[in-house]
Design a protein around this motif. Structure first.
Motif, mmCIF file in Angstrom:
data_model
loop_
_atom_site.group_PDB
_atom_site.id
_atom_site.type_symbol
_atom_site.label_atom_id
_atom_site.label_comp_id
_atom_site.label_asym_id
_atom_site.label_seq_id
_atom_site.Cartn_x
_atom_site.Cartn_y
_atom_site.Cartn_z
ATOM 1 N N PRO A 122 0.631 -1.172 0.070
ATOM 2 C CA PRO A 122 0.046 0.051 0.136
ATOM 3 C C PRO A 122 0.783 1.087 -0.240
ATOM 4 C CG PRO A 122 -0.919 -1.644 1.603
ATOM 5 C CD PRO A 122 0.415 -2.073 1.065
ATOM 6 N N GLN A 123 0.263 2.415 -0.719
ATOM 7 C CA GLN A 123 0.929 3.620 -0.645
ATOM 8 C C GLN A 123 0.321 4.238 0.564
ATOM 9 O OE1 GLN A 123 0.860 5.229 -4.801
ATOM 10 N NE2 GLN A 123 -0.097 3.515 -5.124
ATOM 11 N N LYS A 194 5.763 -9.034 1.581
ATOM 12 C CA LYS A 194 4.385 -8.312 1.602
ATOM 13 C C LYS A 194 3.926 -8.338 3.216
ATOM 14 C CE LYS A 194 -0.326 -9.324 -0.011
ATOM 15 N NZ LYS A 194 -1.018 -10.234 -0.683
ATOM 16 N N ASP A 195 3.989 -9.459 3.957
ATOM 17 C CA ASP A 195 3.372 -9.398 5.386
ATOM 18 C C ASP A 195 4.131 -8.118 6.175
ATOM 19 O OD1 ASP A 195 1.828 -11.474 4.508
ATOM 20 O OD2 ASP A 195 2.986 -12.993 5.245
ATOM 21 N N ASN A 200 3.469 -2.912 8.894
ATOM 22 C CA ASN A 200 3.970 -1.593 9.042
ATOM 23 C C ASN A 200 2.795 -0.627 8.995
ATOM 24 O OD1 ASN A 200 6.601 -1.720 9.890
ATOM 25 N ND2 ASN A 200 7.305 -1.642 7.903
ATOM 26 N N ILE A 201 1.945 -1.098 7.886
ATOM 27 C CA ILE A 201 0.901 -0.205 7.264
ATOM 28 C C ILE A 201 -0.128 -0.309 8.479
ATOM 29 C CG2 ILE A 201 -1.152 -0.305 5.839
ATOM 30 C CD1 ILE A 201 1.393 0.992 4.623
ATOM 31 N N ARG A 202 -0.428 -1.605 9.094
ATOM 32 C CA ARG A 202 -1.358 -1.916 10.035
ATOM 33 C C ARG A 202 -1.066 -0.933 11.293
ATOM 34 N NH1 ARG A 202 -1.991 -4.115 14.772
ATOM 35 N NH2 ARG A 202 0.168 -4.630 14.969
ATOM 36 N N LEU A 203 0.231 -0.739 11.687
ATOM 37 C CA LEU A 203 0.643 -0.069 12.850
ATOM 38 C C LEU A 203 0.215 1.294 12.444
ATOM 39 C CD1 LEU A 203 4.330 -1.486 13.651
ATOM 40 C CD2 LEU A 203 1.840 -1.680 15.176
ATOM 41 N N ILE A 204 0.539 1.834 11.202
ATOM 42 C CA ILE A 204 0.115 3.237 11.027
ATOM 43 C C ILE A 204 -1.394 3.448 10.975
ATOM 44 C CG2 ILE A 204 0.092 5.068 9.177
ATOM 45 C CD1 ILE A 204 2.803 3.719 8.173
ATOM 46 N N ILE A 205 -2.075 2.557 10.534
ATOM 47 C CA ILE A 205 -3.663 2.745 10.583
ATOM 48 C C ILE A 205 -3.961 2.731 12.109
ATOM 49 C CG2 ILE A 205 -5.808 1.548 10.256
ATOM 50 C CD1 ILE A 205 -4.594 0.594 7.407
ATOM 51 N N ARG A 211 -5.494 4.284 18.531
ATOM 52 C CA ARG A 211 -5.195 3.069 19.089
ATOM 53 C C ARG A 211 -3.500 3.041 19.473
ATOM 54 N NH1 ARG A 211 -8.142 0.771 15.152
ATOM 55 N NH2 ARG A 211 -6.536 -0.442 14.248
ATOM 56 N N ASN A 212 -3.145 4.473 20.286
ATOM 57 C CA ASN A 212 -1.698 4.336 20.301
ATOM 58 C C ASN A 212 -1.400 3.776 21.539
ATOM 59 O OD1 ASN A 212 -2.196 6.311 18.634
ATOM 60 N ND2 ASN A 212 -1.281 8.165 19.690
ATOM 61 N N GLU A 213 -2.196 3.432 22.630
ATOM 62 C CA GLU A 213 -1.640 2.615 23.775
ATOM 63 C C GLU A 213 -1.280 1.314 23.279
ATOM 64 O OE1 GLU A 213 -4.242 3.159 27.012
ATOM 65 O OE2 GLU A 213 -3.783 5.530 26.958
ATOM 66 N N SER A 214 -2.338 0.604 22.782
ATOM 67 C CA SER A 214 -2.230 -0.621 22.381
ATOM 68 C C SER A 214 -1.021 -1.093 21.640
ATOM 69 C CB SER A 214 -3.298 -1.521 21.713
ATOM 70 O OG SER A 214 -3.649 -0.710 20.546
ATOM 71 N N VAL A 215 -0.703 -0.020 20.634
ATOM 72 C CA VAL A 215 0.510 0.035 19.434
ATOM 73 C C VAL A 215 1.831 0.105 20.208
ATOM 74 C CG1 VAL A 215 1.513 1.154 17.517
ATOM 75 C CG2 VAL A 215 -0.890 0.948 17.637
#
Length: 621
Positions: A122-123, A194-195, A200-205, A211-215
């Motif tokens: 993803p971009q 790809k995974d 990394n994209i999942r963390l950014i989302i 959802r900063n605390e869980s990240v």
């Protein structure tokens, strides 16, 4: 899906068989293309509204009047509820992108963050365009400079690619400079799976969703694991991510907590159009506003138009506010709330302020909405109507398939066989869109062959439409309605070959205009036609052609002068490629350089006294 072909004299019989249930309807043209998608609580009554008497429709809904004659087929899908109809309508619009489904235009759009989740890698970028296929949006953000800084830092931190095509890579299988500078993880050459990239994209989302605390908790565990396994470089990278997320919370560069935010929506309905505005409050403070012109081909009441606007505006925004204040009840509020719970797992509250501070804010919002509507009405009655009429006149006189709202014009410029360049200028709704202009250096053509040069620049331009599914603000990703070529029959034929080769000969109109006589050539008039030069439509075509010629000539002269400057420096002792570049960046021509003294030349970083004296002496022999 039920499919009904329309025979013009049999419309009433067909309409009588449409069910009186909720659902979605699709209108098709003679080529079986879907041209409009709509939803309805009652399919029978809604679809019937498009087939009123022509006189009645022209007064109540001019746009429906324009496109109703193009309807040649009807599909419809019955749904169990309004919520299902909402979801289905949006998905079908995304899938088919019908040409008549332009629902609203943002008068002052704030930027969003877009993530193209459908891409393999993803971009992640800033855009004001909310129509990108397969994208997930966060925003809008009102502080553009802070947003750019944050997005740039996230890109570096997570080493995301910045190439703009769906498939990663800028130059084949060769990594770009960003990879060598450790700013990109190199998905184009398989340096990241790809995974891993999608993690990394999942963390950014998750960060942008609040959802900063869980990240942070997850990253701290990851950092400890890297430390125990003595992978200290990876542990440091993870720590940098943790520090960034904590800093984002403290500095509030961009606001990401949607639970403590709300929007006020104003709405005005006039004779010819509807307008809306959104005043955004984040963390209890006013953050910005946007105005909208709402366009619809349906004969709807204000309650339904407002409901439709709420769904279509927020359905792509992942961090939408927790509360929305509206001036009057929207149709199917419970269905709207259920829609966002189903599609986003978002608990939304829709309220009408009755008293107190919230009521005062709503009164202010409505007053601004009315002022915006009055302004747009004045503009429409004065200049906009004239421009729109010129575009319609151009479409009719040249028998174009599209209303030419976005027009691109191309020209080439060269000096015999040297310094060959091309230019593309863009007009939108009759006005130049200068940030969409583009220059081309001719790369493949040898000799003075204007036809081949034209084909090269068109091939390069159309490749963006052909290969990419993304429609971002970037000029090359926007599809034109009409392409104009500066030239005659030969240039038209050359351009037509490229259009046909790339599959755009039916969807994009193509004409050429010859100088002096101002004759227009096209597929429908191969021998050319002459239009009255005093009409607004013809003046627009000539203006585009002249602007393309000016833009191409300007670039040609720039390249030529640069070459002359560089050629001159070849004869100056001690001036190599690096110093040539320094001098050219500060002076555009030999004549400009000749007017400088040694003191001025010495001020340039990288130029010493000996260099300055050698240059001065060479110029003043």
């Amino acid at each position: 899906m039920k499919d009904t072909k329309i025979i013009k004299n049999d419309i009433l019989q067909i309409l009588s068989h449409l069910p009186g249930k909720s659902g979605v309807y699709l209108f098709k043209d003679e080529e079986d293309r879907i041209i409009y998608v709509g939803k309805a609580k009652n399919l029978n009554s809604r679809v019937r509204s498009y087939f009123k008497s022509r006189k009645s429709l022209s007064q109540t809904n001019p746009k429906a009047y324009y496109f109703s004659e193009k309807i040649n087929g009807i599909d419809y899908i019955v749904t169990d509820s309004e919520v299902e109809a909402f979801i289905l309508e949006i998905n079908l619009i995304k899938k088919y992108r019908p040409k008549f489904n332009s629902s609203f235009r943002d008068d002052k759009s704030y930027p969003f963050i877009a993530i193209t989740e459908d891409d393999e890698f993803p971009q992640f970028f800033i855009t004001r365009n909310k129509k990108i296929k397969g994208a997930r949006y966060f925003g809008p953000y009102t502080n553009v400079s802070d947003l750019k800084e944050t997005v740039e830092y996230i890109g570096k931190l997570f080493r995301l690619r910045d190439c703009k095509k769906a498939k990663p890579g800028k130059t084949g299988n060769t990594p770009c400079l960003n990879y060598h500078m450790k700013l990109c993880s190199g998905p184009c050459i398989g340096k990241i799976s790809k995974d891993e990239y999608r993690e990394n994209i999942r963390l950014i989302i998750a960060i942008l969703s609040g959802r900063n605390e869980s990240v942070v908790a997850g990253l701290e565990k990851q950092m400890m694991a890297f430390s125990h396994s003595r992978e200290f470089e990876k542990a440091l990278e993870t720590k940098n991510k943790i520090d960034f997320i904590k800093g984002l919370n403290n500095e509030q560069k961009i606001y990401i907590n949607s639970e403590r935010s709300w929007d006020f929506i104003g709405f005005c309905l006039s004779d010819s159009f509807a307008s809306a505005n959104i005043f955004m409050y984040r963390n209890g403070e006013f953050a910005g506003f946007s105005n909208f012109i709402l366009e619809s081909f349906e004969d709807l009441g204000r309650e339904e138009i407002l409901a439709d606007f709420i769904v279509k505006y927020y359905e792509n925004i992942s961090n939408m506010p927790s509360k929305i204040y509206i001036p009057f009840p929207a149709e199917g509020e419970k269905s709207i709330i259920e829609f966002f719970m189903k599609t986003k797992n978002k608990k939304l509250s829709i309220r009408i302020p009755q008293s107190g501070e919230k009521k005062k804010i709503m009164d202010m919002v409505l007053n601004n909405c009315r002022l915006f509507a009055d302004k747009k009405k004045f503009e429409k009655q004065s200049n906009h109507d004239k421009t729109y009429n010129d575009l319609i006149e151009l479409q009719k006189k040249l028998t174009l398939s599209n209303i030419p709202r976005r027009i691109e014009c191309y020209d080439v410029s060269n000096l015999r066989e040297s310094f060959a360049v091309g230019a593309m200028v863009v007009f939108k709704d009759g006005y130049p869109l200068k940030n969409n202009y583009r220059h081309f250096k001719i790369k493949t053509v040898r000799g003075q062959d204007d036809f081949a040069m034209l084909q090269e620049i068109l091939e390069r331009r159309l490749s963006y439409l052909k290969k990419s599914k993304i429609s971002i603000d970037e000029s090359f990703y926007q599809r034109p309605d009409l392409i104009i070529i500066d030239g005659g029959k030969g240039q038209l034929a050359s351009a037509g070959e490229v259009m046909e080769k790339n599959g755009f000969e039916k969807s994009i109109d193509l004409i050429s205009i010859a100088k002096k006589e101002e004759i227009i050539f096209g597929d429908r008039y191969p021998e050319g036609i002459k239009l009255n030069k005093d009409t607004g439509s013809m003046r627009l075509v000539i203006r585009l052609r002249d602007e393309a010629h000016r833009f191409a000539l300007q670039y040609h002269r720039k390249i030529r002068d640069k070459n002359m400057v560089f050629s001159f420096f070849d004869s100056v002792r001690g001036i190599g490629e690096k110093k040539k570049t320094i001098l050219y960046e500060n002076f555009n021509s030999v004549d400009e350089l000749k007017n400088q003294d040694i003191k001025t030349l010495l001020k340039l970083k990288g130029i010493n006294y000996t260099d300055a004296k050698n240059i001065y002496d060479a110029l003043h022999k």
